[in-house]
Enzyme design. Sequence first.
Site, short mmCIF file in Angstrom:
data_model
loop_
_atom_site.label_atom_id
_atom_site.label_comp_id
_atom_site.label_asym_id
_atom_site.label_seq_id
_atom_site.Cartn_x
_atom_site.Cartn_y
_atom_site.Cartn_z
N THR A 197 37.52 37.53 40.91
CA THR A 197 38.85 38.13 40.83
C THR A 197 39.66 37.82 42.09
O THR A 197 39.09 37.70 43.16
CB THR A 197 38.68 39.66 40.69
OG1 THR A 197 38.17 39.93 39.40
CG2 THR A 197 39.99 40.41 40.88
N GLY A 227 38.24 45.73 32.65
CA GLY A 227 37.68 46.25 33.91
C GLY A 227 38.70 46.99 34.74
O GLY A 227 39.72 47.48 34.22
N ASP A 228 38.45 47.04 36.02
CA ASP A 228 39.29 47.82 36.92
C ASP A 228 40.56 47.09 37.35
O ASP A 228 41.55 47.71 37.73
CB ASP A 228 38.51 48.19 38.19
CG ASP A 228 38.05 46.93 38.93
OD1 ASP A 228 37.58 45.99 38.27
OD2 ASP A 228 38.17 46.88 40.17
N THR A 248 37.69 44.05 44.07
CA THR A 248 36.93 43.12 43.24
C THR A 248 35.50 43.64 43.14
O THR A 248 34.97 44.15 44.12
CB THR A 248 36.93 41.70 43.81
OG1 THR A 248 35.97 40.92 43.07
CG2 THR A 248 36.55 41.66 45.29
N GLY A 249 34.92 43.51 41.97
CA GLY A 249 33.55 43.98 41.85
C GLY A 249 33.25 44.37 40.41
O GLY A 249 33.98 44.01 39.49
N1 ASP Z 1 36.53 43.65 38.82
C1 ASP Z 1 36.53 42.64 37.78
C2 ASP Z 1 36.18 43.27 36.47
O1 ASP Z 1 35.31 44.12 36.43
C3 ASP Z 1 35.60 41.54 38.05
C4 ASP Z 1 35.78 40.85 39.37
O2 ASP Z 1 36.07 41.51 40.37
O3 ASP Z 1 35.63 39.62 39.41
O4 ASP Z 1 36.71 42.86 35.48
#
Ligand code: ASP
Length: 375
Positions: A197, A227-228, A248-249
């Site tokens: 992300t 996601g978030d 990100t996570g």
């Molecule tokens: N946070 C993002 C999600 O859960 C993924 C990412 O950070 O790459 O969709």
Amino acid sequence: MKKLIAAVALALLSQPALAEEAAPEQARWSLAIHGGAGTLDPKAMTPEKRAAYEADLQRALDAGSKILAEGGDAMDAIKAAIIIMEDSPLFNAGKGAVFTWDGTNELDASIMDGRDRSAGAVAGVKTVRNPILLADTVRTQSEHVMLMGAGAEAFAAEKGFEVTPPEYFATEARREALERLKAEKLSALDVDHKFGTVGAVALDTKGNMAAGTSTGGMTGKRWGRVGDAPMIGAGTYADNRACALSATGWGEYFIRVGVAHEICARLRTWWTVDPQTMESALGEALAKAGSDDANSFELKLPRAPEDLAQSIADSVMADVAALGGDGGVILVTPEGHAIFSFNTTGMYRGRATSAGLNEVAIFGGEERASSTPDH
Ligand code: ASP
């Protein structure tokens, strides 16, 4: 002694709000970017690969910094930085997004303006080259905060966005990751290794802050999983009084903790603690120190905004880890500090400030110890 405690409490409480403190510094600006956090192994990273990531991070950082250095808006700076990373196939956003279980690329993005907390977000769009721009158009040209799927694309068409063919977003590496996930019955974490992300946060010379995040989500996502990243308060938040933040996570954990809002809210409320709570905390601190000397305990309070922001971000990330999640955040403060916090081995990241700081980093501990914006 009571008098002394009250006097110190009053002194602390009458501190100007963080945002007001930053206002007189006309020339101060700050920018932080990320291209995802994750389990990154320095040995698995060839010098060529590293150089490619660093080059794209630097381009994104330079694009945003230029705008800020010329007195431009935080909002424009974060968009400029994010567009470069969305267009790069190296990151999981725009071109290079991960694949869903059904073999499509579904993009999520959100953006927030710290001036008035106006916000825009899109989820599950498939034909918009730069979802961050669509999120911003939701913010500025609709009454809504979040649009999804076909509706978001209809809105994009109405606002003049070009329809990008879905094949544009596809890359071989991401397709292989999906195939491996299916063939070997792996989880997204096994094949992605890192969350790619992208995000950017900025403070401009007028004291305004903005945050944005853009992603393809997680490999093999199904059933319209979101996601978030497009959720205001989880992956993105900006409030001139406190901070601008992008995450990100593992999105599910960031949503459960409400990471972005949680960190900004803790920062915002720090200086506005109820006087009685403050008085009893100070009383305890004095009793522990066995001292009546205001100066001796004043030093122990986390008064430096950078330390405060770092420790708040770290403790919220520890909360994410305690639930079983991982990832990282970037944030800027009204004083111009650009801060990283992550509980993974690495995070693609960069930061630049008016104080001359300009760096990109990938693995833990590679950046300078402090982002103090002294002129
Ligand atoms: N946070 C993002 C999600 O859960 C993924 C990412 O950070 O790459 O969709």
